[in-house]
Design a protein around this motif. Structure first.
Motif, mmCIF file in Angstrom:
data_model
loop_
_atom_site.group_PDB
_atom_site.id
_atom_site.type_symbol
_atom_site.label_atom_id
_atom_site.label_comp_id
_atom_site.label_asym_id
_atom_site.label_seq_id
_atom_site.Cartn_x
_atom_site.Cartn_y
_atom_site.Cartn_z
ATOM 1 N N VAL A 1 -66.893 4.826 -7.124
ATOM 2 C CA VAL A 1 -66.459 5.438 -5.845
ATOM 3 C C VAL A 1 -67.717 5.849 -5.114
ATOM 4 C CG1 VAL A 1 -65.171 7.512 -5.011
ATOM 5 C CG2 VAL A 1 -64.824 6.599 -7.301
ATOM 6 N N THR A 2 -67.740 5.431 -3.542
ATOM 7 C CA THR A 2 -68.723 5.813 -2.819
ATOM 8 C C THR A 2 -68.152 6.051 -1.447
ATOM 9 O OG1 THR A 2 -70.804 4.802 -1.968
ATOM 10 C CG2 THR A 2 -68.806 3.218 -2.057
ATOM 11 N N THR A 3 -69.084 6.718 -0.648
ATOM 12 C CA THR A 3 -68.500 7.160 0.651
ATOM 13 C C THR A 3 -69.240 6.297 1.677
ATOM 14 O OG1 THR A 3 -70.322 8.728 0.800
ATOM 15 C CG2 THR A 3 -68.287 9.510 -0.271
ATOM 16 N N CYS A 4 -68.378 6.218 3.028
ATOM 17 C CA CYS A 4 -69.228 5.569 3.957
ATOM 18 C C CYS A 4 -68.746 5.904 5.429
ATOM 19 C CB CYS A 4 -69.172 4.047 3.802
ATOM 20 S SG CYS A 4 -67.395 3.520 4.553
ATOM 21 N N SER A 5 -69.456 5.632 6.379
ATOM 22 C CA SER A 5 -68.774 5.924 7.821
ATOM 23 C C SER A 5 -68.817 4.528 8.789
ATOM 24 C CB SER A 5 -69.330 6.934 8.537
ATOM 25 O OG SER A 5 -69.019 6.839 10.019
ATOM 26 N N ALA A 6 -67.677 4.020 8.546
ATOM 27 C CA ALA A 6 -67.632 2.742 9.456
ATOM 28 C C ALA A 6 -67.871 2.864 10.945
ATOM 29 C CB ALA A 6 -66.125 2.111 9.202
ATOM 30 N N TYR A 7 -67.762 4.070 11.465
ATOM 31 C CA TYR A 7 -67.692 4.382 12.776
ATOM 32 C C TYR A 7 -69.401 4.220 13.073
ATOM 33 C CZ TYR A 7 -67.999 6.766 17.263
ATOM 34 O OH TYR A 7 -68.336 7.263 18.600
ATOM 35 N N GLU A 8 -70.304 5.110 12.084
ATOM 36 C CA GLU A 8 -71.497 5.270 12.230
ATOM 37 C C GLU A 8 -72.070 4.303 11.445
ATOM 38 O OE1 GLU A 8 -72.867 9.163 11.147
ATOM 39 O OE2 GLU A 8 -71.893 10.162 12.933
ATOM 40 N N LYS A 9 -71.588 3.284 10.876
ATOM 41 C CA LYS A 9 -72.068 2.097 9.987
ATOM 42 C C LYS A 9 -73.301 2.945 9.043
ATOM 43 C CE LYS A 9 -71.592 -1.233 13.730
ATOM 44 N NZ LYS A 9 -70.856 -0.330 14.823
ATOM 45 N N THR A 10 -72.707 3.611 8.330
ATOM 46 C CA THR A 10 -73.838 4.223 7.264
ATOM 47 C C THR A 10 -72.957 3.986 6.034
ATOM 48 O OG1 THR A 10 -72.650 6.529 7.740
ATOM 49 C CG2 THR A 10 -74.734 6.022 8.762
ATOM 50 N N GLY A 11 -73.698 3.539 4.965
ATOM 51 C CA GLY A 11 -73.171 3.258 3.650
ATOM 52 C C GLY A 11 -72.927 1.942 3.405
ATOM 53 N N ILE A 12 -73.020 1.284 4.323
ATOM 54 C CA ILE A 12 -72.178 -0.184 4.211
ATOM 55 C C ILE A 12 -72.948 -1.024 3.210
ATOM 56 C CG2 ILE A 12 -71.492 -2.422 5.404
ATOM 57 C CD1 ILE A 12 -69.711 0.251 6.206
ATOM 58 N N ASP A 13 -74.340 -0.827 3.447
ATOM 59 C CA ASP A 13 -75.223 -1.778 2.405
ATOM 60 C C ASP A 13 -75.056 -1.246 0.981
ATOM 61 O OD1 ASP A 13 -76.205 0.901 2.966
ATOM 62 O OD2 ASP A 13 -78.276 0.353 2.904
ATOM 63 N N ALA A 14 -74.751 0.031 0.861
ATOM 64 C CA ALA A 14 -74.602 0.536 -0.653
ATOM 65 C C ALA A 14 -73.191 -0.334 -1.157
ATOM 66 C CB ALA A 14 -74.356 1.905 -0.685
ATOM 67 N N ILE A 15 -72.125 -0.412 -0.311
ATOM 68 C CA ILE A 15 -70.988 -1.007 -0.776
ATOM 69 C C ILE A 15 -71.208 -2.427 -1.061
ATOM 70 C CG2 ILE A 15 -68.823 -1.702 0.065
ATOM 71 C CD1 ILE A 15 -68.734 0.594 1.723
ATOM 72 N N TRP A 16 -71.909 -3.193 -0.323
ATOM 73 C CA TRP A 16 -72.161 -4.665 -0.669
ATOM 74 C C TRP A 16 -73.030 -4.764 -1.947
ATOM 75 C CZ3 TRP A 16 -70.455 -8.816 -0.470
ATOM 76 C CH2 TRP A 16 -71.168 -10.221 -0.781
ATOM 77 N N SER A 17 -73.901 -3.737 -2.222
ATOM 78 C CA SER A 17 -74.672 -3.603 -3.720
ATOM 79 C C SER A 17 -73.801 -3.433 -4.755
ATOM 80 C CB SER A 17 -75.946 -2.628 -3.287
ATOM 81 O OG SER A 17 -76.717 -2.539 -4.623
ATOM 82 N N ILE A 18 -72.863 -2.774 -4.500
ATOM 83 C CA ILE A 18 -71.943 -2.450 -5.700
ATOM 84 C C ILE A 18 -71.005 -3.944 -5.904
ATOM 85 C CG2 ILE A 18 -69.705 -1.452 -6.274
ATOM 86 C CD1 ILE A 18 -70.658 1.119 -4.795
ATOM 87 N N ILE A 19 -70.418 -4.559 -4.650
ATOM 88 C CA ILE A 19 -69.953 -5.598 -4.874
ATOM 89 C C ILE A 19 -70.770 -6.727 -5.652
ATOM 90 C CG2 ILE A 19 -68.835 -7.563 -3.700
ATOM 91 C CD1 ILE A 19 -67.801 -5.306 -1.615
ATOM 92 N N SER A 20 -72.177 -6.876 -5.096
ATOM 93 C CA SER A 20 -72.991 -7.772 -5.823
ATOM 94 C C SER A 20 -73.150 -7.624 -7.366
ATOM 95 C CB SER A 20 -74.350 -7.683 -5.197
ATOM 96 O OG SER A 20 -74.171 -7.994 -3.637
ATOM 97 N N ASP A 21 -73.286 -6.224 -7.745
ATOM 98 C CA ASP A 21 -73.556 -6.082 -8.997
ATOM 99 C C ASP A 21 -72.272 -6.460 -9.977
ATOM 100 O OD1 ASP A 21 -75.958 -4.871 -8.598
ATOM 101 O OD2 ASP A 21 -75.149 -2.806 -8.434
#
Length: 361
Positions: A268-288
C-alpha cells in the motif's frame, strides 16, 4: 417615421466569405487514401515497424463486429503473435472520480522518461440507453497523447460486462508486436470488468482515495484480494494526513486476506497524480513484483493459465454469436419470447427448445 426605417441591432449584415480551409486537391487525396484498405500482411509489416496508424487500424479491425472482417482480423493477430508477449501488462482500476486518467498520464509520462514505450488501452463505459461512449481519455491525457513513445486507444465497452473483453486481449497482442513494452489497461470502474481485466494482466493496481468511507467494506473484498498494490491517490494539500491514515487501515485489512499464489505480499502506498509525487515509488514496487514472479516462475505459469482461460472464453463468445445470428434461431426466438411473455411456457422450457433446435441444425 425615421425611427421606423431604422434597422434593428439584431438584423444580419452581409459578411465576408471565409476562404476554404482545405484545398479540394488535398481533400481528394485524403479520401482516396482512406478508401484504400490495407491487406492483413501489409498491416502486420507496418505494425512490426512501429507504425501507430497501422496499429490503430488493426485494433479497429479486431473490434469490428462484422463477421466478414473476422478472418482478416484473425490473420493479423496470428501474424503478430510471434512478436508479442515481450511486455509487462498492468491493469489499473478504481471507482469513478478516483483520478484514473490523471494517474495513468502521470505514470505513463514517468515510464517514457525512463525509456519505456507505453500503450494505454482505456475501456470507456457504453450507455445502456443510447449505446454511445464519450471516449474522452485522449482528451484527459493531453500530455501523454503527444508523447512519441506512448499510444492511447480508448474503446467502448459495448454490451460486454468485462469491458471489451476478448477485443482488449487481442489489442494487447497488437501493441506488443508494435514494440510497446509496457501495456496499461484502464477498466471502466468497479465490478465485473475487474475480473476480466485481472485475467489478462500480470500486475493489478487498485486506486483508492482517502475519506471515501469504503476502506474496509466487505463488498470490496473481492477487488482488494485481486490487487497486487493499493495506491491512495490525491495525497496532496490538506488530504496528506487522511491518505496516510487510509494507508495504515488498508495495510491492516490486507493482513486478513489469504496469501497469494505468486508469493507476493501486496503493498500500500500513496501518491499525488496531480502533483506527480510518489510515482517513482509505485514503479519501484511493480519492478520488485516482476523480479519476484520471474524468479519463482509464477510469471510464465500465469500467462499460460490466462491463455487457456481466453481460449475457452473465445469458444463461448463465438458459440453465442453464432447462436444469435442464425436465421432459424432468430425466427424461433421471437416465437419463444412471446410464449414466455404470455405465460404459455416457462423461460427454462423455452431455452431448452431453442438449444435443442440449434444442436439439430
Amino acid at each position: 417615421m425615421e425611427n421606423q426605417h431604422k434597422k434593428s441591432a439584431l438584423s444580419e449584415v452581409n459578411g465576408v466569405n471565409q476562404p476554404d480551409s482545405l484545398s479540394n486537391a488535398v481533400a481528394k487525396r485524403i479520401q482516396q487514401k482512406r478508401k484504400v484498405i490495407p491487406s492483413a500482411s501489409e498491416l502486420i509489416e507496418a505494425i512490426k515497424k512501429g507504425d501507430k496508424i497501422a496499429l490503430s487500424r488493426a485494433i479497429t479491425l479486431v473490434e469490428n463486429t462484422n463477421p466478414e472482417h473476422l478472418e482478416r482480423a484473425n490473420e493479423v493477430i496470428n501474424g503478430c503473435l510471434p512478436f508479442a508477449n515481450k511486455s509487462v501488462r498492468i491493469g489499473i482500476t478504481g471507482v469513478p472520480g478516483v483520478g484514473k486518467s490523471t494517474f495513468i498520464e502521470a505514470f505513463g509520462t514517468y515510464l517514457t522518461s525512463i525509456g519505456k514505450k507505453v500503450a494505454v488501452l482505456a475501456v470507456d463505459p457504453s450507455s445502456s440507453i443510447s449505446h454511445g461512449s464519450i471516449l474522452g481519455d485522449k482528451t484527459r491525457m493531453e500530455e501523454l497523447v503527444k508523447n512519441e513513445n506512448a499510444f492511447i486507444r480508448p474503446s467502448a465497452s459495448g454490451d460486454s460486462l468485462g469491458g471489451v473483453a476478448r477485443k482488449t486481449r487481442e489489442s494487447i497482442i497488437l501493441c506488443e508486436a508494435c514494440g510497446f513494452d509496457t501495456i496499461i489497461i484502464e477498466t471502466v470502474g468497479v465490478g465485473q470488468s475487474e475480473t476480466a481485466v485481472h485475467s489478462m494482466v500480470d500486475f493489478f493496481l487498485l486506486l483508492k482515495i482517502a475519506g471515501a468511507g469504503d476502506e474496509l467494506q466487505g463488498i470490496k473484498r473481492g477487488i482488494m484480494e485481486m490487487a497486487d498494490t493499493i495506491v491512495i491517490n490525491k495525497a496532496d494539500g490538506d488530504n496528506i494526513s487522511k491518505a496516510k491514515l487510509a494507508k495504515t487501515e488498508f495495510n491492516r485489512a490486507l493482513h486478513l486476506f489469504p496469501a497469494k499464489n505468486s508469493g507476493w505480499n501486496p503493498k500500500v502506498t500513496t501518491c499525488s497524480a496531480y502533483e506527480k509525487t510518489g510515482i517513482d515509488a509505485i514503479w519501484s514496487i511493480i519492478s520488485d513484483y516482476f523480479t519476484l514472479v520471474k524468479e519463482n516462475h509464477f510469471f510464465e505459469k500465469k500467462r499460460q493459465d490466462q491463455n487457456q482461460f481466453w481460449m475457452i472464453e473465445t469458444i463461448n463468445e463465438q458459440l453465442k454469436n453464432n447462436f444469435y445470428s442464425h436465421p432459424e434461431i432468430l425466427k424461433l426466438l421471437d416465437e419463444q419470447k412471446k410464449a414466455v411473455q404470455n405465460n404459455e411456457l416457462s423461460p427454462f422450457a423455452a431455452a431448452k427448445n431453442l438449444l435443442d433446435k440449434y444442436f439439430k441444425i
